[in-house]
Write a protein that holds these residues in place. Structure first.
Motif, PDB file in Angstrom:
ATOM      1  N   ARG A 119     -10.894  23.485  -1.635  1.00 32.24           N
ATOM      2  CA  ARG A 119     -11.811  23.041  -2.684  1.00 32.24           C
ATOM      3  C   ARG A 119     -11.662  23.769  -4.020  1.00 32.24           C
ATOM      4  NH1 ARG A 119     -17.292  23.111   0.798  1.00 32.24           N
ATOM      5  NH2 ARG A 119     -16.259  24.933   1.682  1.00 32.24           N
ATOM      6  N   GLY A 120     -10.879  24.830  -4.077  1.00 34.56           N
ATOM      7  CA  GLY A 120     -10.597  25.471  -5.361  1.00 34.56           C
ATOM      8  C   GLY A 120      -9.270  24.997  -5.912  1.00 34.56           C
ATOM      9  N   ARG A 121      -8.325  24.812  -5.015  1.00 35.77           N
ATOM     10  CA  ARG A 121      -7.018  24.278  -5.420  1.00 35.77           C
ATOM     11  C   ARG A 121      -7.077  22.765  -5.629  1.00 35.77           C
ATOM     12  NH1 ARG A 121      -1.870  25.349  -6.241  1.00 35.77           N
ATOM     13  NH2 ARG A 121      -0.222  23.983  -5.452  1.00 35.77           N
ATOM     14  N   HIS A 122      -8.099  22.098  -5.067  1.00 38.21           N
ATOM     15  CA  HIS A 122      -8.261  20.642  -5.171  1.00 38.21           C
ATOM     16  C   HIS A 122      -7.033  19.932  -4.591  1.00 38.21           C
ATOM     17  CE1 HIS A 122     -11.542  21.892  -7.683  1.00 38.21           C
ATOM     18  NE2 HIS A 122     -10.750  22.322  -8.643  1.00 38.21           N
ATOM     19  N   ALA A 123      -6.745  20.290  -3.342  1.00 41.73           N
ATOM     20  CA  ALA A 123      -5.539  19.762  -2.713  1.00 41.73           C
ATOM     21  C   ALA A 123      -5.712  19.734  -1.194  1.00 41.73           C
ATOM     22  CB  ALA A 123      -4.325  20.615  -3.082  1.00 41.73           C
ATOM     23  N   LEU A 124      -4.844  18.947  -0.545  1.00 39.94           N
ATOM     24  CA  LEU A 124      -4.739  18.967   0.908  1.00 39.94           C
ATOM     25  C   LEU A 124      -3.487  19.745   1.287  1.00 39.94           C
ATOM     26  CD1 LEU A 124      -5.598  15.322   2.077  1.00 39.94           C
ATOM     27  CD2 LEU A 124      -7.143  17.250   1.673  1.00 39.94           C
ATOM     28  N   ALA A 125      -3.649  20.793   2.094  1.00 38.26           N
ATOM     29  CA  ALA A 125      -2.494  21.506   2.644  1.00 38.26           C
ATOM     30  C   ALA A 125      -1.927  20.685   3.799  1.00 38.26           C
ATOM     31  CB  ALA A 125      -2.916  22.885   3.134  1.00 38.26           C
ATOM     32  N   ILE A 126      -0.600  20.696   3.937  1.00 34.54           N
ATOM     33  CA  ILE A 126       0.080  19.880   4.949  1.00 34.54           C
ATOM     34  C   ILE A 126       0.953  20.786   5.808  1.00 34.54           C
ATOM     35  CG2 ILE A 126       1.557  17.874   5.359  1.00 34.54           C
ATOM     36  CD1 ILE A 126       0.962  17.021   2.437  1.00 34.54           C
ATOM     37  N   PHE A 127       0.827  20.642   7.127  1.00 28.77           N
ATOM     38  CA  PHE A 127       1.624  21.413   8.075  1.00 28.77           C
ATOM     39  C   PHE A 127       2.264  20.484   9.107  1.00 28.77           C
ATOM     40  CE2 PHE A 127      -1.550  24.371   6.544  1.00 28.77           C
ATOM     41  CZ  PHE A 127      -0.852  25.567   6.398  1.00 28.77           C
ATOM     42  N   ALA A 128       3.467  20.850   9.533  1.00 27.50           N
ATOM     43  CA  ALA A 128       4.087  20.200  10.687  1.00 27.50           C
ATOM     44  C   ALA A 128       3.665  20.976  11.934  1.00 27.50           C
ATOM     45  CB  ALA A 128       5.606  20.192  10.553  1.00 27.50           C
ATOM     46  N   ILE A 129       3.401  20.243  13.017  1.00 28.97           N
ATOM     47  CA  ILE A 129       2.983  20.858  14.274  1.00 28.97           C
ATOM     48  C   ILE A 129       4.163  20.868  15.242  1.00 28.97           C
ATOM     49  CG2 ILE A 129       1.391  20.738  16.225  1.00 28.97           C
ATOM     50  CD1 ILE A 129      -0.542  19.207  14.421  1.00 28.97           C
ATOM     51  N   GLY A 130       4.534  22.057  15.729  1.00 28.00           N
ATOM     52  CA  GLY A 130       5.641  22.186  16.663  1.00 28.00           C
ATOM     53  C   GLY A 130       5.239  21.830  18.083  1.00 28.00           C
ATOM     54  N   ASP A 131       6.232  21.723  18.959  1.00 29.17           N
ATOM     55  CA  ASP A 131       5.958  21.407  20.362  1.00 29.17           C
ATOM     56  C   ASP A 131       5.099  22.472  21.030  1.00 29.17           C
ATOM     57  OD1 ASP A 131       7.440  19.109  20.112  1.00 29.17           O
ATOM     58  OD2 ASP A 131       9.279  19.985  20.919  1.00 29.17           O
ATOM     59  N   ASN A 132       5.178  23.701  20.507  1.00 29.27           N
ATOM     60  CA  ASN A 132       4.382  24.803  21.058  1.00 29.27           C
ATOM     61  C   ASN A 132       3.018  24.926  20.391  1.00 29.27           C
ATOM     62  OD1 ASN A 132       5.132  25.722  18.553  1.00 29.27           O
ATOM     63  ND2 ASN A 132       5.922  27.701  19.256  1.00 29.27           N
ATOM     64  N   GLY A 133       2.698  23.964  19.513  1.00 28.05           N
ATOM     65  CA  GLY A 133       1.414  23.956  18.832  1.00 28.05           C
ATOM     66  C   GLY A 133       1.367  24.730  17.538  1.00 28.05           C
ATOM     67  N   ASP A 134       2.408  25.508  17.242  1.00 31.32           N
ATOM     68  CA  ASP A 134       2.395  26.329  16.039  1.00 31.32           C
ATOM     69  C   ASP A 134       2.614  25.465  14.788  1.00 31.32           C
ATOM     70  OD1 ASP A 134       2.101  28.592  14.577  1.00 31.32           O
ATOM     71  OD2 ASP A 134       3.901  29.608  15.323  1.00 31.32           O
ATOM     72  N   LEU A 135       2.289  26.055  13.638  1.00 36.63           N
ATOM     73  CA  LEU A 135       2.322  25.332  12.375  1.00 36.63           C
ATOM     74  C   LEU A 135       3.439  25.814  11.465  1.00 36.63           C
ATOM     75  CD1 LEU A 135      -1.504  25.339  11.545  1.00 36.63           C
ATOM     76  CD2 LEU A 135      -0.186  23.517  12.650  1.00 36.63           C
ATOM     77  N   THR A 136       4.034  24.856  10.750  1.00 39.32           N
ATOM     78  CA  THR A 136       5.014  25.145   9.707  1.00 39.32           C
ATOM     79  C   THR A 136       4.582  24.446   8.436  1.00 39.32           C
ATOM     80  OG1 THR A 136       6.812  25.272  11.332  1.00 39.32           O
ATOM     81  CG2 THR A 136       7.430  24.979   9.015  1.00 39.32           C
TER      82      THR A 136
END
Length: 381
Positions: A297-314
């Motif tokens: 809400r300060g950056r006024h943006a949506l952060a986007i992550f890819a989800i790996g098979d192990n559940g971790d985020l990139t």
């Protein structure tokens, strides 16, 4: 004969309208704060071909019907009344509405006390028999039965949290910010921004009550401020938006006990060079479970992550929302569009989603809604 033909035409027309409603109409509901001329809850029809939201109805509610939830049958809709204050405890309220099966329009049914002030979140269990309401101001969760006609009964259970966190301004006491039902409908996960805990309760859907799970809670980084939770479609992982430090906590989930095990805490959702004030708000996963999105809400943006098979985020990147203070947002059930409620610019902006890369492209479509907080969709009617 004229009356007979007229009646036949009307019957065929109604049948055609019903068929259209059942097979082509998608309805969007928007909850708002009661400021800047907001009328309450707004109803739109979404045109998937053009990407436009066309207004159908505004439902009068002057008590900030901010957060919404649909009944599993889509026959009823529920809203918290965040500004309601009744009784000595100045408790908030939650309201029920009937959804017209053809048009998607709403008719008020009833309201009930949430047994705490500042209700900010409502969810419905998958049997459609129980509603869970998070009281931010009261630091509690209320459990209410839902009757067969969609009306809400008086609360049959509640839980009150205690404690505080290290942030003197935001964590001076418990602040329950969400109550999220697990994919298997056996547990409800209650995020307490004030104490940095995610509480876990077993659901008794038949009696509309809860009890602490075998592992009753999990604790995250001090001062992080748990807000909203999202489950991976496979039910094996859960992701927590940490409001105060603009990050995500990643958990694995034991389906049998409901227990959460922390995989990673404090996954940053802001670029390294961003130094302005920010708080995170909403979090969602696309229908395929490949990508995660979180609003800042300060950056006024949506952060986007890819989800790996192990559940971790990139990290994939982020997308400006073309508005101020993106609160809640919605990924449509088909995963094609994203709708963002920009609370302080009084707009909902619409993005096309690349289902292979997860990235978003602004469609140029933006509608004006006073102080939008929550956006939800009922599938094809």
């Amino acid at each position: 004969m004229y009356k007979l033909l007229t009646g036949l035409v009307m019957l065929l027309t109604n049948l055609g309208m019903t068929a259209y409603a059942q097979h082509g109409k998608e309805i969007i509901y928007v909850g708002t704060y009661s400021v800047r001329g907001s009328e309450g809850i707004y109803v739109y029809e979404f045109d998937r071909m053009t990407g436009a939201m066309n207004p159908l109805q505004s439902v009068s509610n002057a008590k900030s019907p901010s957060f919404l939830a649909l009944h599993p049958s889509t026959k009823y809709l529920y809203s918290v009344n965040e500004a309601a204050e009744t009784g000595p405890s100045k408790a908030g309220a939650v309201s029920a509405y009937r959804v017209d099966g053809t048009t998607g329009k709403l008719t008020f049914l009833n309201s009930q006390s949430t047994l705490g002030n500042g209700p900010c979140y409502v969810s419905i269990d998958q049997t459609g028999k129980t509603a869970f309401v998070a009281n931010y101001g009261g630091g509690s969760m209320a459990v209410l039965p839902i009757n067969l006609d969609g009306n809400l009964g008086a609360a049959t259970d509640s839980v009150q949290q205690t404690g505080r966190g290290p942030d003197a301004k935001r964590q001076e006491k418990p602040h329950i910010h969400s109550a999220t039902v697990s994919p298997d409908n056996r547990f409800v996960y209650v995020a307490d921004l004030g104490t940095d805990k995610l509480h876990i309760y077993e659901i008794d859907a038949k009696n509309s009550t809860v009890k602490p799970a075998q592992t009753p809670y999990v604790t995250v980084k001090p001062g992080s401020g748990p807000r909203h939770l999202a489950f991976h479609p496979n039910g094996k992982f859960a992701y927590l938006a940490e409001e105060l430090i603009s990050s995500v906590a990643v958990f694995s989930r034991n389906a049998k006990t409901g227990a959460l095990t922390l995989i990673r805490d404090g996954v940053k959702t802001l670029p390294a060079d961003f130094s302005e004030q920010n708080t995170s708000a909403d979090i969602h996963i696309d229908p395929t479970g490949k990508f995660l999105y979180q609003s800042n809400r300060g950056r006024h943006a949506l952060a986007i992550f890819a989800i790996g098979d192990n559940g971790d985020l990139t990290a994939v990147g982020d997308e400006p929302t073309r508005g101020k203070t993106p609160r809640n947002f919605m990924i449509d059930p088909k995963g094609e569009f994203v709708f963002v409620a920009n609370q302080d610019s009084d707009t909902i902006t619409i993005f096309k989603r690349n289902q292979k890369t997860g990235k978003l492209t602004y469609t140029g479509q933006s509608i004006s809604v006073p102080a939008p907080v929550c956006v939800i969709m009922a599938g094809s009617r």
